[in-house]
Design a protein around this motif. Structure first.
Motif, PDB file in Angstrom:
ATOM      1  N   HIS A 195       9.202  15.648  49.877  1.00  0.00           N
ATOM      2  CA  HIS A 195       8.828  16.486  48.729  1.00  0.00           C
ATOM      3  C   HIS A 195      10.103  17.011  48.093  1.00  0.00           C
ATOM      4  CE1 HIS A 195       4.816  16.349  50.559  1.00  0.00           C
ATOM      5  NE2 HIS A 195       5.479  16.554  51.710  1.00  0.00           N
ATOM      6  N   TYR A 196      10.022  17.279  46.792  1.00  0.00           N
ATOM      7  CA  TYR A 196      11.233  17.661  46.060  1.00  0.00           C
ATOM      8  C   TYR A 196      10.885  18.759  45.071  1.00  0.00           C
ATOM      9  CZ  TYR A 196      15.647  17.014  43.574  1.00  0.00           C
ATOM     10  OH  TYR A 196      16.878  17.206  43.025  1.00  0.00           O
ATOM     11  N   PHE A 197      11.635  19.837  45.135  1.00  0.00           N
ATOM     12  CA  PHE A 197      11.423  20.959  44.203  1.00  0.00           C
ATOM     13  C   PHE A 197      12.777  21.385  43.640  1.00  0.00           C
ATOM     14  CE2 PHE A 197       7.835  21.141  47.065  1.00  0.00           C
ATOM     15  CZ  PHE A 197       6.766  21.400  46.232  1.00  0.00           C
ATOM     16  N   ASN A 198      12.742  21.774  42.377  1.00  0.00           N
ATOM     17  CA  ASN A 198      13.957  22.293  41.745  1.00  0.00           C
ATOM     18  C   ASN A 198      13.938  23.813  41.721  1.00  0.00           C
ATOM     19  OD1 ASN A 198      15.737  20.192  40.950  1.00  0.00           O
ATOM     20  ND2 ASN A 198      14.265  19.571  39.362  1.00  0.00           N
ATOM     21  N   LYS A 199      15.092  24.407  42.001  1.00  0.00           N
ATOM     22  CA  LYS A 199      15.244  25.848  41.827  1.00  0.00           C
ATOM     23  C   LYS A 199      15.432  26.126  40.341  1.00  0.00           C
ATOM     24  CE  LYS A 199      17.702  26.461  46.216  1.00  0.00           C
ATOM     25  NZ  LYS A 199      19.025  26.716  46.785  1.00  0.00           N
ATOM     26  N   PRO A 200      15.085  27.257  39.848  1.00  0.00           N
ATOM     27  CA  PRO A 200      14.370  28.313  40.570  1.00  0.00           C
ATOM     28  C   PRO A 200      12.879  28.019  40.635  1.00  0.00           C
ATOM     29  CG  PRO A 200      14.814  29.018  38.327  1.00  0.00           C
ATOM     30  CD  PRO A 200      15.432  27.671  38.476  1.00  0.00           C
ATOM     31  N   ALA A 249      15.044  35.526  50.292  1.00  0.00           N
ATOM     32  CA  ALA A 249      13.859  35.337  49.448  1.00  0.00           C
ATOM     33  C   ALA A 249      12.815  34.497  50.167  1.00  0.00           C
ATOM     34  CB  ALA A 249      14.281  34.672  48.134  1.00  0.00           C
ATOM     35  N   TYR A 250      13.294  33.484  50.913  1.00  0.00           N
ATOM     36  CA  TYR A 250      12.355  32.681  51.706  1.00  0.00           C
ATOM     37  C   TYR A 250      11.606  33.574  52.712  1.00  0.00           C
ATOM     38  CZ  TYR A 250      13.734  27.893  50.367  1.00  0.00           C
ATOM     39  OH  TYR A 250      13.923  26.727  49.701  1.00  0.00           O
ATOM     40  N   LEU A 309      13.821  45.102  42.524  1.00  0.00           N
ATOM     41  CA  LEU A 309      14.604  45.427  41.321  1.00  0.00           C
ATOM     42  C   LEU A 309      16.096  45.471  41.637  1.00  0.00           C
ATOM     43  CD1 LEU A 309      12.351  48.143  39.648  1.00  0.00           C
ATOM     44  CD2 LEU A 309      12.868  45.841  38.810  1.00  0.00           C
ATOM     45  N   GLN A 310      16.411  45.953  42.855  1.00  0.00           N
ATOM     46  CA  GLN A 310      17.824  45.925  43.252  1.00  0.00           C
ATOM     47  C   GLN A 310      18.328  44.474  43.347  1.00  0.00           C
ATOM     48  OE1 GLN A 310      17.746  48.149  46.895  1.00  0.00           O
ATOM     49  NE2 GLN A 310      18.082  50.127  45.862  1.00  0.00           N
ATOM     50  N   VAL A 311      17.447  43.650  43.949  1.00  0.00           N
ATOM     51  CA  VAL A 311      17.819  42.229  44.035  1.00  0.00           C
ATOM     52  C   VAL A 311      17.988  41.631  42.639  1.00  0.00           C
ATOM     53  CG1 VAL A 311      16.991  39.948  44.713  1.00  0.00           C
ATOM     54  CG2 VAL A 311      16.778  41.878  46.280  1.00  0.00           C
ATOM     55  N   ALA A 312      17.050  41.971  41.753  1.00  0.00           N
ATOM     56  CA  ALA A 312      17.112  41.434  40.393  1.00  0.00           C
ATOM     57  C   ALA A 312      18.389  41.867  39.701  1.00  0.00           C
ATOM     58  CB  ALA A 312      15.885  41.894  39.600  1.00  0.00           C
ATOM     59  N   THR A 313      18.739  43.133  39.890  1.00  0.00           N
ATOM     60  CA  THR A 313      19.981  43.631  39.278  1.00  0.00           C
ATOM     61  C   THR A 313      21.192  42.888  39.821  1.00  0.00           C
ATOM     62  OG1 THR A 313      18.978  45.810  39.062  1.00  0.00           O
ATOM     63  CG2 THR A 313      21.374  45.679  38.903  1.00  0.00           C
ATOM     64  N   ARG A 314      21.206  42.734  41.160  1.00  0.00           N
ATOM     65  CA  ARG A 314      22.352  42.038  41.777  1.00  0.00           C
ATOM     66  C   ARG A 314      22.429  40.587  41.288  1.00  0.00           C
ATOM     67  NH1 ARG A 314      20.960  42.385  47.078  1.00  0.00           N
ATOM     68  NH2 ARG A 314      20.092  40.299  47.018  1.00  0.00           N
ATOM     69  N   GLN A 315      21.276  39.910  41.230  1.00  0.00           N
ATOM     70  CA  GLN A 315      21.285  38.509  40.811  1.00  0.00           C
ATOM     71  C   GLN A 315      21.662  38.370  39.337  1.00  0.00           C
ATOM     72  OE1 GLN A 315      21.239  37.782  44.148  1.00  0.00           O
ATOM     73  NE2 GLN A 315      20.682  35.805  43.241  1.00  0.00           N
ATOM     74  N   ASN A 373      20.419  29.017  41.720  1.00  0.00           N
ATOM     75  CA  ASN A 373      20.423  29.730  42.999  1.00  0.00           C
ATOM     76  C   ASN A 373      20.333  31.231  42.777  1.00  0.00           C
ATOM     77  OD1 ASN A 373      20.421  27.565  44.648  1.00  0.00           O
ATOM     78  ND2 ASN A 373      22.572  27.677  45.215  1.00  0.00           N
ATOM     79  N   ALA A 374      21.068  31.707  41.762  1.00  0.00           N
ATOM     80  CA  ALA A 374      21.040  33.151  41.499  1.00  0.00           C
ATOM     81  C   ALA A 374      19.681  33.587  40.973  1.00  0.00           C
ATOM     82  CB  ALA A 374      22.141  33.497  40.491  1.00  0.00           C
ATOM     83  N   MET A 375      19.059  32.696  40.226  1.00  0.00           N
ATOM     84  CA  MET A 375      17.771  33.053  39.623  1.00  0.00           C
ATOM     85  C   MET A 375      16.630  33.022  40.634  1.00  0.00           C
ATOM     86  SD  MET A 375      18.042  33.692  36.356  1.00  0.00           S
ATOM     87  CE  MET A 375      16.475  33.309  35.617  1.00  0.00           C
ATOM     88  N   THR A 376      16.811  32.260  41.695  1.00  0.00           N
ATOM     89  CA  THR A 376      15.708  32.079  42.640  1.00  0.00           C
ATOM     90  C   THR A 376      15.250  33.391  43.285  1.00  0.00           C
ATOM     91  OG1 THR A 376      16.339  29.803  43.045  1.00  0.00           O
ATOM     92  CG2 THR A 376      15.016  30.871  44.741  1.00  0.00           C
ATOM     93  N   PRO A 377      16.159  34.203  43.889  1.00  0.00           N
ATOM     94  CA  PRO A 377      15.684  35.483  44.453  1.00  0.00           C
ATOM     95  C   PRO A 377      15.092  36.382  43.380  1.00  0.00           C
ATOM     96  CG  PRO A 377      17.892  34.953  45.233  1.00  0.00           C
ATOM     97  CD  PRO A 377      17.583  33.996  44.137  1.00  0.00           C
ATOM     98  N   LEU A 378      15.687  36.320  42.186  1.00  0.00           N
ATOM     99  CA  LEU A 378      15.189  37.174  41.106  1.00  0.00           C
ATOM    100  C   LEU A 378      13.757  36.791  40.741  1.00  0.00           C
ATOM    101  CD1 LEU A 378      17.295  38.177  38.034  1.00  0.00           C
ATOM    102  CD2 LEU A 378      14.929  37.497  37.731  1.00  0.00           C
ATOM    103  N   ILE A 379      13.538  35.508  40.582  1.00  0.00           N
ATOM    104  CA  ILE A 379      12.201  35.053  40.213  1.00  0.00           C
ATOM    105  C   ILE A 379      11.192  35.358  41.315  1.00  0.00           C
ATOM    106  CG2 ILE A 379      10.866  32.923  39.924  1.00  0.00           C
ATOM    107  CD1 ILE A 379      13.116  31.911  38.157  1.00  0.00           C
TER     108      ILE A 379
END
Lengths: 666, 163
Positions: free
Chosen positions: B141-146, B23-24, A447-453, A381-387
């Motif tokens: 449908h199924y996706f894994n984070k990240p 992010a979405y 980058l701010q988001v990445a830092t926070r995550q 979950n934390a990596m998702t916004p970063l990615i």
């Protein structure tokens, strides 16, 4: 009382119960013997007393009948008949002499004629001849005179006891008739015998009965009530009185007229009841002694067969409860119910032991799974916004890199550029810079988001450190069972080519370790050896697992050695094999890794080292753990990681790696 | 948050993590950027006869919520208003309410034609069980984070175009 009894030990309960049963048995025996056996003896004694008095009565009756027989012989006799008629004066001289009277044991002989005149009398008394009148019954005025002296029929007779002035007598009277038993009656013949002390002695000798008699008119040895009871019972019954030494049987004797005359007493010594009493006492003593013996034997048997085994079982259970060691076994070699109970308990503890071990395994794995799931979820979950931020940045910059700004600028600098195109180029450049500016702004934001995550990921990992600091559960383990479980990691263990030798002496060792972790460590070492042999291209190989007792800094430790005939390692690798991420498996990592093994062992207070004589010479891994030989189960957990000297000796040119040297920070 | 456009793809997103929702949003409804890229794309085509990325970028009408029960309510309301969602994107774990699988199951009963997408950091529910609880498999449908939400947006657009 029940509560107090319930609080007693089993042995005390058995003792109390046996004592109570024995006392009850003795009491019951006492009651039975005194209510059945002793009365039987008393009845026998009464029967003997009755028999004695009957015998005494019969003896007197016999004497009476003998006297009557003598009279019956003399009275119907022609010589006596003639004498009564006064025709045979020689009869006196020839028949009525003293020797004849003495021989007939007569105390009295009277001959009357038909008119009641006394013809002859014989009455010796105290050495002299007494007058018949002294008897006080042969006076014609006496009311019983006629009954004795006059008979109306030839068969008439009068027999019985009679109280005379000189004492009680047996007396028989018959009419004097012809020898042919024909009349007329010419007189009466009366014979008598005194019931005196001489007679009593004779009767005693004949009957062997202690016999006495007492005239009702005289002094009696019994009280008035007993006297009345005896008289009321009559001549046909008996009355008994008992003293400590005798049974006194009393019978009433009536005179020849049916009047109560005297009391006959027969004393019977209480030998039978004494015998009965001693028999009862003897039986009671025997039963008591037998009861004590039976109680002692029963107590000993119960103690040996039941109490002691149950005590052992209870102590065994207490030992398990106090030590928590479910590997302890009772091993009661018995075929009875207690043996079955002990066997069932051993099986139950084995099952509980296995269940607890499985529970620990499951808890360990479930805990790891939960932790892994939690960490995975949070980090992903934390990596998702970063990615996504990076992804957007990449896209925007890639788009920006494809813009034709330089070309547009060059065209604008050309004066020949058509004004319409110039306007569109200016619009394009403006939009392009707008895009670049927005990309820059988004980049700052991303980058701010990445830092926070990234900080969030760090926080998640920091949170896991609290689990890293939890000490593993250290327990006493049988080494051989751990090795057997660890060996299950080898695929196709029965496949020919690679042999796994587990030395018999493994069964003698007990170690202190975290079971699941140690199984994984040893399984990893065995699997490493297996794969090393496979990589060596050899047709066959062996993995040898052995153990020995060692001592480090005064602490008893167990050295477990996993030696394989695989590829081994050279001098250049000895400092690397315990490093994080190291693998000699040529391009692929498998298992948990030696770095993890070293860390896991350090957490258990143990350590690991490795040695090899060089490439293709095989390798040996030494695991040192607190422990000892079976029976010396050490409960303390000495740590080996703090020692300063190497755990493994160096010999020859062997490359030896000690995780303490290379893993660092352990 | 709702972005309304009659030609856009209506998407409902449910995730309990506000950062994820943000992010979405960045991936699905940055319409300023899309407009700018479309403008640049058309100018490039006219001035330099080149074809820039993003010419036919899909537009999304996104509704976001943070709980499974809210997602079910929004699907029900959209169906009543005659403006059903094309795609519902659900996180699996959304404490403290019902989880995404239960929400998906209820949504499937409300709208059998909607495409349901599960996106999760970790799920201990096997996919075949998901297929049983939220049928049919072709609309599941199924996706894994990240994962890249921009790629997910392209996949969602593909689902709608294929459906």
């Amino acid at each position: 009382m029940p509560g107090r009894f319930a609080s007693l030990s089993l042995q005390q309960k058995v003792s109390v119960t046996l004592l109570a049963v024995m006392a009850a048995m003795v009491l019951l025996s006492y009651i039975v013997l005194n209510t059945t056996v002793a009365p039987a003896f008393d009845n026998l004694e009464l029967a003997a007393a009755e028999k004695n008095i009957v015998r005494a009565k019969r003896a007197i009756q016999n004497d009476m009948e003998n006297l009557a027989a003598i009279v019956g012989d003399w009275a119907p006799w022609d010589d006596a008949y003639a004498y009564a008629l006064g025709k045979n004066p020689g009869f006196e001289k020839s028949n009525l002499d003293i020797p004849t009277m003495t021989n007939l044991d007569l105390d009295l002989l009277l001959v009357y004629d038909a008119q009641g005149k006394l013809l002859w009398s014989y009455l010796p008394y105290n050495g002299e001849t007494a007058d018949p009148d002294s008897l006080e019954v042969f006076d014609s005025t006496h009311p019983k005179f006629e009954r004795l002296v006059y008979h109306t029929d030839v068969t008439d007779h009068t027999d019985g006891l009679l109280l005379t002035g000189l004492g009680p007598m047996l007396m028989s009277s018959r009419p004097i008739i012809r020898s042919a038993k024909e009349g007329p009656i010419v007189g009466t013949m009366i014979m008598g015998q005194f019931l005196d002390s001489e007679k009593r002695t004779t009767l005693r000798e004949r009957t062997e009965v202690s016999l006495t008699w007492h005239l009702l008119g005289g002094a009696l040895p019994v009280d008035a009530s007993l006297r009345n009871e005896i008289v009321a019972a009559g001549a046909g019954s008996f009355v008994y009185a008992a003293t400590d030494s005798n049974i006194q049987a009393f019978g009433l004797l009536a005179d020849l007229f049916g009047e109560p005359l005297m009391i006959l007493q027969a004393d019977t010594p209480r030998q039978i009841s004494a015998l009965g009493g001693s028999t009862v006492n003897g039986a009671l003593m025997f039963l008591s002694a037998a009861g004590i013996v039976v109680a002692i034997v029963t107590w000993l048997l119960l103690r040996r067969i039941i109490v002691l085994p149950l005590e052992r079982l209870a102590n065994h259970i207490t030992g398990i409860r106090e030590s928590g060691d479910l590997s302890l076994r009772l091993n009661e070699e018995r075929a009875d119910e207690i043996g079955a109970l002990a066997g069932q308990f051993d099986r139950m503890t084995l099952e509980v032991h296995d269940a607890r071990r499985q529970l620990l395994d499951q808890s360990f794995k479930a805990g790891k799974a939960d932790t892994a799931a939690e960490v995975l979820h949070n980090i992903r979950n934390a990596m998702t916004p970063l990615i996504n931020g990076i992804d957007r940045l990449s896209k925007n910059f890639r788009f920006a890199g494809g813009l034709h700004i330089q070309q547009a600028t060059e065209e604008l600098a050309d004066p020949a550029c058509h004004p319409d195109r110039r306007g569109k180029l200016l619009q394009y450049i403006g939009s392009a810079f707008g895009h670049i500016q927005k990309t820059s702004e988004d980049a700052v934001n991303d980058l701010q988001v990445a830092t926070r995550q990234a900080k969030q990921v760090e926080a998640i990992l920091s949170d896991q450190e609290r689990f890293a600091n939890v000490a593993p559960i250290i327990e006493s383990l049988e080494l051989h069972s751990i090795i057997e479980e660890a060996s299950l990691v080898i695929p196709n263990k029965d496949k020919p080519g690679i042999r796994l030798d587990m030395r018999p002496e493994l069964k003698g060792f007990v170690i202190q370790a975290h079971r699941v972790g140690l199984v994984q460590v040893l399984g990893n070492l065995i699997l490493n050896g297996y794969e090393s042999i496979q990589r060596s291209q050899a047709d066959s190989g062996s993995i040898d697992v052995s153990a020995s007792l060692d001592e480090i800094d005064g602490q008893s430790v167990v050295r477990v050695t996993v030696r394989d005939s695989g590829c081994g390692f050279g001098e250049e690798l000895k400092h690397k094999i315990f490093q994080r991420g190291f693998s000699s498996k040529q391009g692929h990592l498998s298992g948990l890794g030696l770095h993890w093994c070293a860390n896991a062992l350090a957490g258990m207070g143990g350590r690991v080292s490795a040695e090899s004589a060089g490439p293709d010479c095989g390798a040996a891994f030494h695991v040192l753990l607190p422990g000892g030989i079976d029976g010396t189960r050490t409960v303390e957990k000495p740590s080996l990681s703090g020692r300063s000297t190497p755990a493994v000796e160096r010999s020859g040119n062997a490359a030896i790696a000690d995780f303490g040297e290379v893993a660092g920070g352990l | 948050m709702t972005t309304n456009d009659s030609n856009s793809i209506r998407v409902l997103i449910a995730d309990d993590d506000e950062q994820i929702l943000q992010a979405y949003r960045m991936a699905f409804c940055d319409n300023d950027a899309t407009d700018l890229i479309e403008t640049l794309g058309s100018l490039e085509a006219e001035l330099f006869e080149s074809h820039a990325d993003g010419d036919d970028a899909p537009r999304f009408d996104v509704v976001a919520c943070s709980q499974g029960c809210d997602a079910v309510s929004l699907v029900a309301r959209a169906a009543r208003e005659g403006r059903p969602f094309d795609v519902v994107i659900l996180d699996v774990r959304m404490p403290p309410g019902i989880d995404g699988v239960e929400a998906g199951s209820q949504i499937r009963r409300l709208d059998p034609g909607v495409e349901i997408v599960f996106v999760t950091g970790f799920s201990d529910i096997p996919i075949h069980e998901l297929a049983l609880r939220v049928p049919p498999p072709v609309k599941l449908h199924y996706f894994n984070k990240p994962l890249s939400f921009m790629q997910l947006a392209e996949s969602v657009a593909g689902m709608v175009r294929a459906g």
